[in-house]
Write an enzyme that holds these catalytic residues in place. Sequence first.
Site, PDB file in Angstrom:
ATOM      1  N   LEU A  66       0.834  -1.193   0.000  1.00  0.00           N
ATOM      2  CA  LEU A  66       0.000   0.000   0.000  1.00  0.00           C
ATOM      3  C   LEU A  66       0.871   1.246   0.000  1.00  0.00           C
ATOM      4  O   LEU A  66       1.877   1.303   0.710  1.00  0.00           O
ATOM      5  CB  LEU A  66      -0.874   0.040   1.258  1.00  0.00           C
ATOM      6  CG  LEU A  66      -1.657  -1.216   1.620  1.00  0.00           C
ATOM      7  CD1 LEU A  66      -2.203  -1.099   3.029  1.00  0.00           C
ATOM      8  CD2 LEU A  66      -2.761  -1.451   0.627  1.00  0.00           C
ATOM      9  N   CYS A  67       0.489   2.218  -0.782  1.00  0.00           N
ATOM     10  CA  CYS A  67       1.043   3.567  -0.679  1.00  0.00           C
ATOM     11  C   CYS A  67      -0.082   4.516  -1.069  1.00  0.00           C
ATOM     12  O   CYS A  67      -1.233   4.101  -1.173  1.00  0.00           O
ATOM     13  CB  CYS A  67       2.316   3.750  -1.505  1.00  0.00           C
ATOM     14  SG  CYS A  67       2.137   3.847  -3.302  1.00  0.00           S
ATOM     15  N   GLY A  68       0.209   5.765  -1.288  1.00  0.00           N
ATOM     16  CA  GLY A  68      -0.852   6.724  -1.587  1.00  0.00           C
ATOM     17  C   GLY A  68      -1.599   6.411  -2.861  1.00  0.00           C
ATOM     18  O   GLY A  68      -2.820   6.266  -2.879  1.00  0.00           O
TER      19      GLY A  68
END
Length: 151
Positions: A65-67
Amino acid sequence: MIVALGTDHAGFPLKAQVARAIEAAGHQVLDCGAAEPVADDDYPDYARAVAGAVVARRVERGVLLCGSGVGICVAANKVAGIRACLCHDSFSARQGVEDDDMNVLCLGARVVGSELAADLVRIFLAARFSGAARHRRRLAKIAALETAGGG
């Protein structure tokens, strides 16, 4: 199955929901960080941790997960043997495993909500590689790109 989970600060808001989805599907989570959101952390560190667990076969699959999901996906795909895909729809989450033997799902916490993220994780974990000859042939060509440097 054991599933590695990693996130930077931007993906952190989805981490608990994704971990619950993995566990609710009957799997174990290997937490590769972050333990808390740190604004100046770097997504390649978490991509390396999850990808390393996958290629070392300590886990069968990974979720990152990241932005946006883009950066962490790019970073994970730099590790030989990783087939990470950014998925924001159920078809891609399933088909990526069935046809392309995707082993890491990447999600953007600023793009998908928690319910969609949980659905995508469940779909990704339930899918199985078809093993069809045409897909194996294509995967062999991808593996050759990793060793030849694409040239």
